[in-house]
Every structure is written in C-alpha cells, then in structure tokens.
Design a protein around this motif. Structure first.
Motif, mmCIF file in Angstrom:
data_model
loop_
_atom_site.group_PDB
_atom_site.id
_atom_site.type_symbol
_atom_site.label_atom_id
_atom_site.label_comp_id
_atom_site.label_asym_id
_atom_site.label_seq_id
_atom_site.Cartn_x
_atom_site.Cartn_y
_atom_site.Cartn_z
ATOM 1 N N ALA A 120 -16.751 23.481 -12.128
ATOM 2 C CA ALA A 120 -16.597 23.031 -13.300
ATOM 3 C C ALA A 120 -18.147 22.425 -13.881
ATOM 4 O O ALA A 120 -18.500 22.849 -15.064
ATOM 5 N N ILE A 121 -18.585 21.559 -13.021
ATOM 6 C CA ILE A 121 -19.974 21.030 -13.479
ATOM 7 C C ILE A 121 -20.940 22.168 -13.642
ATOM 8 O O ILE A 121 -21.820 22.428 -14.391
ATOM 9 N N ASP A 122 -20.990 23.068 -12.595
ATOM 10 C CA ASP A 122 -22.026 24.040 -12.460
ATOM 11 C C ASP A 122 -21.796 25.243 -13.797
ATOM 12 O O ASP A 122 -22.892 25.357 -14.449
ATOM 13 N N SER A 123 -20.714 25.322 -14.106
ATOM 14 C CA SER A 123 -20.197 26.122 -15.247
ATOM 15 C C SER A 123 -20.866 25.397 -16.583
ATOM 16 O O SER A 123 -21.618 26.142 -17.340
ATOM 17 N N ASP A 124 -20.757 24.257 -16.673
ATOM 18 C CA ASP A 124 -21.131 23.281 -17.868
ATOM 19 C C ASP A 124 -22.808 23.336 -17.648
ATOM 20 O O ASP A 124 -23.250 23.692 -18.779
ATOM 21 N N LEU A 125 -23.180 23.198 -16.724
ATOM 22 C CA LEU A 125 -24.884 22.946 -16.441
ATOM 23 C C LEU A 125 -25.556 24.518 -16.835
ATOM 24 O O LEU A 125 -26.470 24.471 -17.419
ATOM 25 N N ARG A 126 -24.846 25.555 -16.317
ATOM 26 C CA ARG A 126 -25.343 26.837 -16.611
ATOM 27 C C ARG A 126 -25.231 26.983 -18.397
ATOM 28 O O ARG A 126 -26.018 27.750 -19.031
ATOM 29 N N ARG A 127 -24.384 26.525 -18.830
ATOM 30 C CA ARG A 127 -24.321 26.615 -20.505
ATOM 31 C C ARG A 127 -25.396 25.827 -21.147
ATOM 32 O O ARG A 127 -25.963 26.245 -21.983
ATOM 33 N N LEU A 128 -25.695 24.570 -20.556
ATOM 34 C CA LEU A 128 -26.823 23.917 -20.858
ATOM 35 C C LEU A 128 -28.211 24.656 -20.820
ATOM 36 O O LEU A 128 -28.888 24.604 -21.708
ATOM 37 N N GLU A 129 -28.304 25.135 -19.485
ATOM 38 C CA GLU A 129 -29.512 25.969 -19.292
ATOM 39 C C GLU A 129 -29.670 26.995 -20.116
ATOM 40 O O GLU A 129 -30.685 27.340 -20.730
ATOM 41 N N ASN A 168 -23.724 15.171 -13.263
ATOM 42 C CA ASN A 168 -24.591 16.165 -13.511
ATOM 43 C C ASN A 168 -25.737 16.419 -12.371
ATOM 44 O O ASN A 168 -25.968 17.773 -12.306
ATOM 45 N N HIS A 169 -25.627 15.780 -11.463
ATOM 46 C CA HIS A 169 -26.641 15.895 -10.114
ATOM 47 C C HIS A 169 -25.926 16.235 -8.995
ATOM 48 O O HIS A 169 -26.541 16.819 -7.996
ATOM 49 N N THR A 170 -24.764 16.436 -9.108
ATOM 50 C CA THR A 170 -24.068 16.740 -7.645
ATOM 51 C C THR A 170 -24.035 18.111 -7.523
ATOM 52 O O THR A 170 -24.264 18.419 -6.132
ATOM 53 N N VAL A 171 -24.259 19.039 -8.305
ATOM 54 C CA VAL A 171 -24.373 20.473 -7.944
ATOM 55 C C VAL A 171 -25.659 20.715 -7.320
ATOM 56 O O VAL A 171 -25.659 21.203 -6.289
ATOM 57 N N GLY A 172 -26.819 20.066 -8.067
ATOM 58 C CA GLY A 172 -28.133 20.241 -7.486
ATOM 59 C C GLY A 172 -28.284 19.682 -6.099
ATOM 60 O O GLY A 172 -29.003 20.294 -5.231
ATOM 61 N N LEU A 173 -27.727 18.389 -6.004
ATOM 62 C CA LEU A 173 -27.940 17.802 -4.812
ATOM 63 C C LEU A 173 -27.160 18.436 -3.657
ATOM 64 O O LEU A 173 -27.537 18.872 -2.452
ATOM 65 N N HIS A 174 -25.951 18.972 -4.069
ATOM 66 C CA HIS A 174 -25.212 19.737 -2.977
ATOM 67 C C HIS A 174 -25.948 20.935 -2.388
ATOM 68 O O HIS A 174 -26.089 21.220 -1.190
#
Length: 222
Positions: A120-129, A168-174
């Motif tokens: 879910a976080i990754d989907s939201d961040l892709r939208r931001l990108e 917001n940093h959990t996807v990148g850290l993972h």
C-alpha cells in the motif's frame, strides 16, 4: 504500522503522530535489547529537541521520535541520527503529498490514516513519484538511501539496532536492506552518534514510559 527485521536491524515504521505505535515501539526495544537506537533525525534536529523539549519543556512532536529518544535516555542507549535533515522544500513536499496526492487517506476528522502494508505504501509512493518526481526524490528516495547506508554501517559494526522511522521510508529501507548490493560503498557510513540527552524527563515521557514494564521508573525525574 510496519515492522522490518533484517538480521540485527529492526525497524518500526509508521505515522509519526500515531500513539498506537508507542506500545509496539517499546515492545520492540524490550525484545531486541538494542546496543543502539536509530531515529529519523539529523544532528541539528536533535539539538533542537534537547533545547525545545528538555530545556524549554515545549510540546513533544513528532511523538514517535521523541518517545524513542526518551526510551534511549531511560535505558542509557546511544542514539544514531540516521536522517539527512529536513529542508523547507522537503517539508512543503510532505504537506502537499498528504493533502493533494493522497486525500483518500484523510478521515473525517482531518487526520492522515496509517497504511498497513508495504504494498500500500509503495503504491502511494509511486503515485507521488509520477505526479511530483522532485518531491519524491527529496522527500523519500535520497533519504531512504542515506538511512539504509547508516543502518548497514551500524550492522557491520555488530550493533543490535532498533530504528524508528516514518512509514514512507519503510519500502525503500526494506529494498536496500534486503538487497545490500544496491547500495554503493559511498552510502555505507556510520551516522552521527549521540549519548542520550541529560536533564529531567518531561511529564509526557514519564507517563508513556511508566506504562511499559521493561522501562525503568522515571517518574521521580520529572
């Protein structure tokens, strides 16, 4: 709320103002018994915390980071400051991200709701990108790389690490922590380390810590 566990690196990630994270954060610290507690702060923000909260007794905000700092103080654990810092541009980007790009996650009271999965976080961040690539780079990508490099450097020093960060940093850290080869050697460097701040606990911190059986009794220091 997201919990990442990669070898000796344990990350609690979620909304900074979600008080439902307090118990899990303290539970994770009690479980791991870390040798260092990492927080999403840089040295200037940490010094601001010491002055504003411990000296001037101002309000605790963001609550999760402040709780982690007070837990480190109660347990006498050094603090690793793993963030790159907040520029005005990053703060403006974060406000726009919540207000314009993810309005469906704002409830009827105006509060931003926490995600419950990395996808879910990754989907939201892709939208931001897609909609604001510069904001994404400043707010998320560059900071993720820097924080992951700091955590990797601590792990190479055989530290047991608990880290407290925003969701917001959990996807990148993972991604970086499970694929360490994607981090260049220049990114893997020890973060600034600080001793827990001195001075009395705030009443807010004393109340929160006293509710957890693993925390020392700090009520006498208020």
């Amino acid at each position: 709320m997201i919990v990442l566990r990669v070898a000796d690196i344990h990350v609690n990630g979620g909304l900074h103002h979600n008080r439902r994270r307090f118990q899990p954060i303290l539970d994770l610290i009690a479980e791991i018994d870390p040798t260092v507690l990492a927080v999403e702060y840089d040295p200037p923000r940490f010094e601001e915390f010491v002055e504003d909260v411990l000296q001037n007794r101002n309000r605790c905000d963001p609550a999760d980071i402040f709780l982690a700092i007070f837990a480190a103080k109660a347990l006498d654990i050094p603090l690793a400051l793993i963030d790159t810092g907040h520029t005005e541009a990053a703060l403006a980007a974060e406000a726009r991200y919540q207000r314009e790009i993810l309005p469906e996650r704002i409830d009827e009271t105006g509060r931003f709701q926490e995600a419950n999965s990395l996808s879910a976080i990754d989907s939201d961040l892709r939208r931001l990108e897609r909609r604001a690539p510069e904001a994404y780079r400043t707010l998320v990508r560059d900071r993720d790389r820097r924080m992951a490099g700091h955590l990797q450097a601590l792990a190479r020093r055989d530290e047991r690490i608990v880290a407290v960060v925003g969701e917001n940093h959990t996807v990148g850290l993972h991604s970086y922590l499970t694929n360490p080869g994607t981090l260049s050697d220049s990114c893997v460097e020890l973060p600034p380390i600080r001793d827990p701040p001195r001075g009395a606990f705030t009443p807010w911190a004393a109340r929160q810590l006293s509710r957890h059986p693993s925390m020392p009794n700090v009520t006498g220091d208020v």
